[in-house]
Design an enzyme around this catalytic site. Structure first.
Site, PDB file in Angstrom:
ATOM      1  N   ILE A  90       0.881  -0.961   0.252  1.00 31.88           N
ATOM      2  CA  ILE A  90       0.465   0.060   0.542  1.00 31.88           C
ATOM      3  C   ILE A  90       0.943   1.789  -0.348  1.00 31.88           C
ATOM      4  O   ILE A  90       1.736   1.839   0.911  1.00 31.88           O
ATOM      5  CB  ILE A  90      -0.872  -0.492   1.470  1.00 31.88           C
ATOM      6  CG1 ILE A  90      -1.987  -1.762   1.285  1.00 31.88           C
ATOM      7  CG2 ILE A  90      -2.492   1.156   1.026  1.00 31.88           C
ATOM      8  CD1 ILE A  90      -2.294  -1.436   0.031  1.00 31.88           C
ATOM      9  N   HIS A 106      -0.284  -7.776  12.321  1.00 28.87           N
ATOM     10  CA  HIS A 106       0.687  -7.860  12.146  1.00 28.87           C
ATOM     11  C   HIS A 106       0.776  -9.666  13.450  1.00 28.87           C
ATOM     12  O   HIS A 106       1.194  -9.004  15.259  1.00 28.87           O
ATOM     13  CB  HIS A 106       2.439  -7.330  12.315  1.00 28.87           C
ATOM     14  CG  HIS A 106       3.346  -8.411  12.291  1.00 28.87           C
ATOM     15  ND1 HIS A 106       3.978  -8.126  10.738  1.00 28.87           N
ATOM     16  CD2 HIS A 106       4.282  -8.385  13.111  1.00 28.87           C
ATOM     17  CE1 HIS A 106       4.845  -9.207  10.465  1.00 28.87           C
ATOM     18  NE2 HIS A 106       5.301  -9.858  12.298  1.00 28.87           N
ATOM     19  N   ASP A 142       7.287  -3.525   8.385  1.00 33.02           N
ATOM     20  CA  ASP A 142       6.757  -3.738  10.292  1.00 33.02           C
ATOM     21  C   ASP A 142       7.799  -2.760  10.924  1.00 33.02           C
ATOM     22  O   ASP A 142       7.520  -3.384  12.002  1.00 33.02           O
ATOM     23  CB  ASP A 142       6.670  -5.750  10.316  1.00 33.02           C
ATOM     24  CG  ASP A 142       5.854  -5.573   9.386  1.00 33.02           C
ATOM     25  OD1 ASP A 142       4.622  -5.448   8.986  1.00 33.02           O
ATOM     26  OD2 ASP A 142       6.599  -7.272   8.656  1.00 33.02           O
ATOM     27  N   GLN A 633       7.782 -58.990  38.600  1.00 32.18           N
ATOM     28  CA  GLN A 633       8.506 -58.138  39.256  1.00 32.18           C
ATOM     29  C   GLN A 633       8.426 -56.508  38.532  1.00 32.18           C
ATOM     30  O   GLN A 633       8.531 -55.480  38.698  1.00 32.18           O
ATOM     31  CB  GLN A 633       9.811 -59.112  39.689  1.00 32.18           C
ATOM     32  CG  GLN A 633      10.575 -58.442  40.289  1.00 32.18           C
ATOM     33  CD  GLN A 633      10.094 -57.781  41.997  1.00 32.18           C
ATOM     34  OE1 GLN A 633       9.724 -58.966  42.255  1.00 32.18           O
ATOM     35  NE2 GLN A 633      10.570 -57.216  42.668  1.00 32.18           N
ATOM     36  N   CYS A 705      -9.432 -71.422  44.282  1.00 31.90           N
ATOM     37  CA  CYS A 705      -8.944 -70.565  45.340  1.00 31.90           C
ATOM     38  C   CYS A 705      -9.640 -70.593  46.850  1.00 31.90           C
ATOM     39  O   CYS A 705      -8.795 -70.043  48.041  1.00 31.90           O
ATOM     40  CB  CYS A 705      -8.688 -69.414  44.802  1.00 31.90           C
ATOM     41  SG  CYS A 705     -10.235 -68.711  44.309  1.00 31.90           S
ATOM     42  N   SER A 803      -3.649 -77.567  49.771  1.00 37.08           N
ATOM     43  CA  SER A 803      -2.954 -78.230  48.987  1.00 37.08           C
ATOM     44  C   SER A 803      -3.195 -77.600  47.201  1.00 37.08           C
ATOM     45  O   SER A 803      -2.000 -77.349  46.524  1.00 37.08           O
ATOM     46  CB  SER A 803      -3.792 -79.673  48.553  1.00 37.08           C
ATOM     47  OG  SER A 803      -4.602 -79.725  48.068  1.00 37.08           O
TER      48      SER A 803
END
Length: 904
Positions: A90, A106, A142, A633, A705, A803
């Site tokens: 411009i 900007h 700028d 582990q 179990c 067992s």
């Protein structure tokens, strides 16, 4: 104030609308000519309001304003020029003409990153902060005085699009409106830009954005993301320019995949399931997820070097032919060009807003076909795009097919196919060191197949995948109800494949097939369905607390998932123990790494196959077969695992608990050993007591179990009871577990069988009376005779220790001595389960109240249910499986307290 808006783009249009809304008079809009007959968004917005619109190809020639253009501009009588986004030069005659001159937006914090590629350079330089400046225009690049600035944080993976859409666009529009108001009110500053810290960055073009691979991974990443999507940073692969998109720092382990040589790189890139990893000269990694070739073709980086099946020529139906005609009209309407198969959407002038419009128009005009914006970028050519739309219409996703190295065999009158590798991140992969182990069929000790033996590195990789799935992936963002839908779908697949699962369970663990089908697999399915229903019913509380007057307070609690959970399950019910723990874990929203018992990994791996088919996102479920001494582990000690659930022996449970406490104090639940007492009074239903007594010990060949570890029989019925038990044992058929008529299958593995034989020898040695069995069956395989000991006293080893096999321990007690038998029944370090048989309800209640065990069965045994909490006391562990209580093991409670006052 009279304002002239000079510029273009959607940003310019939004600034124009805001100035209109704020009451300023827009006297003219000056923008660029139409492209392919398509007006700029700023021109469209102004024309809609009947504001004069001027479209100039240029404003000046040889830095001199074009007289006609200058005169036309001056005729609008602007008091201020506002340049929100302007790509044209411009002339100063225009800049300085209005009373208040001109302000420009900007997208950087001036004086840093002056120039037209400011956003790109903000990212390419790795700036931690970005932002924008509204400044007074002068004749420099700028360099004019600053009116205002706004600052923002730059995220490590921001791209030009993301930082623009998140901050620079929305906050920039507001700031332009604020700046005009400040000028109008006479309070707009003019702060001279310092030259210290100023940078003048060149305009980026394709030719000058080749990636220098001889730098750190972070620098490579910053360069790529700063050029994404325009102009697009590129590298050379096999002499061809390949543009890189979707860059992220890869802070995970080096992925497994195929290597690709890159010109100038310190080491080859790796193409893997999530993209292409590129190494910096510091050994760290960058991952890119999209590649574009010189011919414009774009692909997912994970598909580099592979056949692209998504572009296979499709035979079209008449309906699909009509869809393609509609697509051609849609493209023509957006692009204002004549569309053919070679038309490229972006090369024809389309931008990001056109992508949004295209996705919406496809949904509207192509039978609701839903596309993602990325589908447009990946299929920019019309031919590729139409293929993509048709594939989506047919429900075809461009995903890699789920394949794995399956073991196949014909057994139990069915064709079996099942995985044998580690399952990590929704893939079956060999262990990191390639080692395997044999999994053995206890029926004849033959090798079923070789299974990958997981390593500590595999644990790390699995935990990493689970962590990403929880914190970054779809699972962590998923609605609770959708999580439940996935779990229901998985349960349905388990039901669909129940005969295969039961066959594998029978082969791998020795479970009788009919029991495996009903209990091992059947209850596993029920468990997943039960907890699927809990997913959207996990909720907190609102709690009344004292107010901090004159304000008020509110406290509420949230029940949140813990994160990555580790699960270690035993070999007696391989699939059912997996389900008992994992279903609650998933319902709570966690991700999981599971280690099946080394001797029984197959149903867990088959389950993993169904996990993928059910649609679980990658990383949610990971399964690692192998030894507990290394994998288990490593899970106990891993700092990123926040909860560990274990079912197994008490000594191993203690070791796990110690490791969990030392490393990161992870939450632990333990279901350990048992020595469950069963008390049989003389007023029992004898037939039922015999039948249930047999089941309490010999169910699942004693590998249970909660098996009755010791039966206490009232003296007056003792001899009859023993005689009837032996009679029932003699009727049992011992044999191949896949034979539907078999009652009693082989023990799980040889080491366990040998331990059982030693257990029986110890009983005899201590003076207990062996009245039946005690030996290995004289046939091929790991078969143990159902065994009965009587005259067992409290101090004996077999009275104190389980067992875990088909060994019935019977002690007599004096008629009527309830407290005495309770003392003996409670006289071990275990408290998992217990039972009592009597017709006297008062006696039953008294005994139930005084038995020190997590479960008490009255006139029944082994009656478990998915809604019933299960867990022990004392050295049988702590924490619950099943029922609502199981969810608490995988949740944490957060209390939130708020303070508020009267509304104003």
């Amino acid at each position: 104030m009279k304002v002239a808006v000079i510029g273009q783009s959607l940003f310019g249009a939004e600034v124009y609308r805001l100035l209109q809304k704020d009451g300023h008079q827009i006297v003219g809009v000056f923008t660029v000519p139409d492209v392919n007959g398509k007006p700029d968004p700023l021109a469209l917005a102004a024309a809609k309001d009947n504001i004069p619109v001027f479209k100039y190809k240029r404003w000046q020639t040889k830095k001199v304003a074009i007289p006609e253009v200058l005169a036309e501009y001056k005729s609008v009588g602007a008091e201020l020029n506002v340049l929100p986004f302007c790509s044209q030069f411009i002339p100063m005659d225009v800049i300085n003409h209005p009373k208040y001159q001109s302000i420009i937006y900007h997208p950087s914090l001036l004086p840093r990153h002056r120039g037209a590629s400011a956003i790109n350079w903000t990212l390419m330089q790795g700036d931690k902060s970005g932002g924008f400046t509204v400044f007074w225009a002068d004749d420099g690049l700028d360099t004019g005085p600053i009116l205002l600035q706004k600052k923002c944080f730059v995220a490590p993976d921001d791209t030009v699009d993301s930082i623009y859409n998140r901050f620079l666009f929305p906050e920039g529009v507001k700031a332009m409106g604020e700046a005009v108001q400040m000028i109008h009110q006479g309070r707009a500053p003019k702060i001279v830009q310092p030259e210290e810290g100023a940078t003048y960055d060149p305009l980026l073009k394709k030719a000058n954005v080749k990636v220098d691979l001889n730098q750190s991974a972070e620098s490579i990443h910053n360069f790529i993301r700063g050029c994404d999507k325009v102009p697009g940073a590129w590298i050379e692969i096999n002499g061809e320019k390949v543009t890189l998109y979707g860059s992220r720092l890869w802070n995970r382990m080096e992925p497994r995949g195929s290597k690709v040589e890159l010109a100038g790189a310190s080491k080859p890139a790796i193409v893997h399931k999530n993209g292409m990893v590129i190494f910096g000269n510091d050994g760290k990694m960058v991952n890119v997820n999209q590649l574009q070739f010189e011919n414009g073709k774009m692909i997912q980086a994970c598909k580099f070097g592979k056949e692209d099946t998504s572009q296979t020529k499709l035979e079209l139906t008449p309906e699909e032919e009509t869809m393609i005609k509609n697509l051609k009209i849609v493209w023509g309407g957006i692009l204002n060009v004549e569309v053919d198969e070679t038309t490229d959407f972006f090369k024809s002038g389309a931008g990001s807003m056109d992508v949004v419009r295209l996705v919406e128009e496809v949904k509207e005009k192509c039978n609701g076909v839903s596309l993602q914006n990325e589908d447009v970028y990946m299929n920019a050519g019309f031919e590729d795009f139409t293929s993509c739309v048709i594939r989506r219409f047919r429900g075809i996703e461009d995903k890699e097919p789920f394949t794995f190295d399956a073991v196949q065999m014909r057994v139990n009158n069915m064709d079996l196919s099942f995985p044998h590798q580690c399952f990590i991140d929704n893939e079956f992969v060999d262990s990191s060191d390639g080692r395997t182990f044999d999994t053995i069929n206890p029926n004849d000790e033959s090798v079923i197949c070789k299974v990958s033996r997981g390593t500590i590195e595999d644990v790390n990789r699995a935990v990493e995948a689970a962590k990403v799935a929880f914190y970054e992936g779809e699972w962590g963002r998923m609605n609770a109800r959708d999580r439940g839908t996935l779990m229901y779908r998985l349960a349905d697949l388990m039901d669909e494949h129940k005969e295969e699962l039961a066959t594998l369970e029978s082969m791998d663990s020795g479970a009788v097939y009919t029991l495996a089908l009903k209990t091992h697999v059947g209850m596993s399915i029920d468990t997943f369905r039960y907890f699927a229903g809990w997913c959207d019913k996990i909720q907190g509380l609102t709690i009344p607390i004292n107010h901090a007057r004159p304000s008020k307070n509110l406290t509420y609690t949230k029940r949140e998932p813990i994160g990555v959970c580790g699960i270690v399950v035993p070999w007696n019910y391989p699939l059912m123990m997996l389900a008992w723990k994992m279903a609650a874990c998933l319902a709570a929203g966690n991700t999981v790494v599971l280690k099946p018992a080394q001797v029984t990994p197959l149903t867990a791996l088959k389950f993993a196959e169904l996990v993928v088919k059910a649609g679980f996102p990658p990383g949610v479920i990971n399964i690692l077969p192998g030894p507990g001494s290394s994998i288990g582990q490593a899970m106990s000690e891993h700092p990123d695992i926040r909860k560990l659930g274990f079912t197994g022996s008490t000594p191993i449970g203690k070791t796990i608990m110690e490791s969990c406490a030392k490393v990161n104090l992870k939450k632990v639940s333990l279901e350990l050993g048992g020595k469950s007492p069963l008390i049989i009074f003389s007023d029992c239903d004898m037939d039922k007591a015999v039948r249930m007594g047999m089941s309490s010990v010999f169910f699942n060949k004693g590998e249970n179990c909660i098996a009755a570890g010791r039966l206490f029989v009232e003296e007056s019925i003792h001899d009859e009871y023993v005689e009837r038990i032996i009679g029932e044992i003699k009727k049992m058929k011992i044999g191949d577990p896949l034979d539907r008529s078999t009652d009693h299958g082989p023990q799980n593995h040889r080491a366990h069988l040998e331990k059982l034989l030693e257990y029986c020898q110890e009983g005899v040695k201590e003076g207990a009376k062996l009245v039946y069995g005690g030996k290995q069956v004289d046939r091929k395989g790991l078969f143990m005779e159902p065994t009965v000991f009587t005259e067992v006293e409290d101090h004996m080893f077999i009275a104190q220790e389980e067992s875990f096999g088909p060994v019935m321990i019977i002690s007599k007690f004096q008629d009527g001595d309830i407290d005495g038998v309770l003392k003996s029944a409670n006289g071990t370090e275990y408290g998992l389960a217990s039972g009592v048989f009597t017709k006297d309800i008062n006696k039953a209640m008294y005994v139930a109240d005084n038995l020190d065990a997590g479960t008490v069965f009255v006139n029944t045994y082994n009656k478990t249910d998915v809604a019933q909490p299960f867990g022990g006391f004392k050295q049988s562990g702590f924490g619950k499986d099943l029922g609502m209580e199981a969810l608490q093991e995988y949740l944490k409670t957060k209390a939130v307290t708020m303070e508020y006052g009267q509304g104003s």
